[in-house]
Design an enzyme around this catalytic site. Structure first.
Site, PDB file in Angstrom:
ATOM      1  N   ASN A  52       0.885  -1.309  -0.011  1.00 37.51           N
ATOM      2  CA  ASN A  52       0.023  -0.083  -0.023  1.00 37.51           C
ATOM      3  C   ASN A  52       0.873   1.154   0.111  1.00 37.51           C
ATOM      4  O   ASN A  52       1.526   1.588   1.015  1.00 37.51           O
ATOM      5  CB  ASN A  52      -0.713   0.035   1.224  1.00 37.51           C
ATOM      6  N   LYS A  89       0.202   4.212  -0.240  1.00 37.47           N
ATOM      7  CA  LYS A  89      -0.564   5.466   0.263  1.00 37.47           C
ATOM      8  C   LYS A  89      -0.270   6.682  -0.585  1.00 37.47           C
ATOM      9  O   LYS A  89      -0.340   6.523  -1.792  1.00 37.47           O
ATOM     10  CB  LYS A  89      -0.015   5.499   1.934  1.00 37.47           C
ATOM     11  N   HIS A 123      -9.407   1.123   5.231  1.00 33.51           N
ATOM     12  CA  HIS A 123      -8.293   1.393   6.242  1.00 33.51           C
ATOM     13  C   HIS A 123      -8.346   2.216   7.184  1.00 33.51           C
ATOM     14  O   HIS A 123      -9.284   3.276   7.194  1.00 33.51           O
ATOM     15  CB  HIS A 123      -7.237   1.866   5.112  1.00 33.51           C
ATOM     16  N   GLU A 182      -6.837   4.795   8.103  1.00 35.96           N
ATOM     17  CA  GLU A 182      -6.301   6.122   7.830  1.00 35.96           C
ATOM     18  C   GLU A 182      -7.839   6.903   6.989  1.00 35.96           C
ATOM     19  O   GLU A 182      -7.865   7.774   7.418  1.00 35.96           O
ATOM     20  CB  GLU A 182      -5.063   6.269   6.939  1.00 35.96           C
ATOM     21  N   GLU A 209      -5.143  -5.046  10.583  1.00 34.57           N
ATOM     22  CA  GLU A 209      -4.078  -3.953  10.873  1.00 34.57           C
ATOM     23  C   GLU A 209      -4.283  -2.859  12.191  1.00 34.57           C
ATOM     24  O   GLU A 209      -5.159  -2.022  12.384  1.00 34.57           O
ATOM     25  CB  GLU A 209      -4.003  -2.914   9.800  1.00 34.57           C
ATOM     26  N   GLY A 211       2.809   2.710  10.821  1.00 40.02           N
ATOM     27  CA  GLY A 211       3.553   3.752  10.657  1.00 40.02           C
ATOM     28  C   GLY A 211       4.372   4.107  11.897  1.00 40.02           C
ATOM     29  O   GLY A 211       4.873   5.189  12.061  1.00 40.02           O
ATOM     30  N   SER A 257       3.541  -1.884  10.297  1.00 43.03           N
ATOM     31  CA  SER A 257       5.301  -1.998  10.437  1.00 43.03           C
ATOM     32  C   SER A 257       5.730  -2.999   9.945  1.00 43.03           C
ATOM     33  O   SER A 257       6.804  -3.632  10.688  1.00 43.03           O
ATOM     34  CB  SER A 257       5.359  -1.265  11.727  1.00 43.03           C
TER      35      SER A 257
HETATM   36  P1  13P Z   1       3.239   0.675   7.420  1.00 44.18           P
HETATM   37  O1  13P Z   1       3.755  -0.532   7.105  1.00 44.18           O
HETATM   38  O2  13P Z   1       3.932   1.811   7.024  1.00 44.18           O
HETATM   39  O3  13P Z   1       3.241   0.485   9.101  1.00 44.18           O
HETATM   40  O4  13P Z   1       1.737   0.796   6.887  1.00 44.18           O
HETATM   41  C1  13P Z   1       0.828  -0.399   7.133  1.00 44.18           C
HETATM   42  C2  13P Z   1      -0.395   0.017   6.394  1.00 44.18           C
HETATM   43  O5  13P Z   1      -1.196   0.907   6.637  1.00 44.18           O
HETATM   44  C3  13P Z   1      -0.617  -0.760   5.271  1.00 44.18           C
HETATM   45  O6  13P Z   1      -1.941  -0.532   4.821  1.00 44.18           O
END
Ligand code: 13P
Length: 251
Positions: free
Chosen positions: A9, A11, A95, A97, A167, A173, A213
């Site tokens: 992903n 982002k 997600h 976010e 997640e 992150g 992460s």
């Molecule tokens: P990170 O691997 O940067 O923590 O992000 C995970 C994520 O949100 C994947 O959708």
């Protein structure tokens, strides 16, 4: 046997030229046939560039979001059919976010999942608890509620086109990966829920990814857990070395 599934992903990262560089080096480095399904989820603006490069490689393309309506006056939005038209086989929905920064709730996510399936897209459906919820001992009830509401009205057949992604919000992150035991515990719980709602066959066949992460250092021990079928990778998917190392830890 559930085939491992590793998704990147990206982002809101990478311009088209950067996306091309990354995909070209991934194609050179990933041995095909890979031991896992590999999915790339670029931002909308790079979908076209990535689609051209991955044609014939076996990599899959994913959108990171779409609207639940098929078309109309929704400035700034993208429909499921538009993602399909751009070459996507998958879309990431729910997600954290999107839930946190764009206020998407379970009912909206449920509508989006139904719209994706109607259009022929497969879905990576994300769930996860915050740190506060975990510390209050609410992890299972939060996950249960997100899954029950997100998948409301769907049949066992529909679930065949859905990948679950656990997640934990506190791991995204932050560099704080869930331990393999912590992740396995929640994945086991999710599979049990799928069994209760959709039956044994669906529970056994549904792939559940871990995200938060994930790095080459953590992926091996996560992916050997019984109920962890893959990884949804954020920042480590933006680097060829780390994403390739995560892919090769999936067997
Ligand atoms: P990170 O691997 O940067 O923590 O992000 C995970 C994520 O949100 C994947 O959708």
């Amino acid at each position: 046997m559930r085939r491992p599934i590793i998704a990147g992903n990206w982002k809101m990262n990478l311009l088209r030229s950067e996306a091309r560089d990354l995909v070209e080096s991934l194609i050179r480095r990933v041995k095909t046939p890979a031991s896992a399904d590999i999915i790339l989820a670029p931002p909308f603006t790079a979908l076209g560039a990535v689609e051209e490069l991955i044609a014939g490689t076996g990599f899959f393309l994913a959108g990171q979001n779409h609207h639940f309506e098929p078309k109309g006056a929704y400035t700034g939005e993208v429909s499921p059919a538009m993602l399909k038209d751009a070459g996507c086989q998958y879309v990431i929905l729910g997600h954290s976010e999107r839930r946190t920064y764009f206020f998407e709730d379970d009912a909206q996510i449920n509508k989006k999942i139904k719209a994706a399936l109607l259009c022929g897209l497969n879905v990576i459906f994300c769930v996860g608890e915050t740190l506060e919820q975990r510390e209050k001992g609410e992890t299972q009830s939060i996950i249960q509620s997100q899954i029950e509401k997100g998948l409301q009205g769907l049949t066992g057949n529909d679930i065949g086109r859905i990948v679950l992604a656990y997640e934990p919000v506190w791991a995204i992150g932050t560099g704080k990966t869930a331990t393999p035991d912590q992740a396995q515990e929640v994945h086991f719980f999710i599979r049990g829920l799928l069994r209760e709602i959709f039956g044994e066959i669906v529970a056994q066949n549904t792939r559940i990814q871990y995200g938060g992460s994930v790095t080459p250092e953590s992926s091996g021990s996560l992916l050997t857990q019984k109920d962890i079928d893959g990884a949804l990778v954020g920042s480590a998917s933006l680097n060829t070395d780390s994403f390739c190392a995560i892919i090769s830890s999936a067997h």
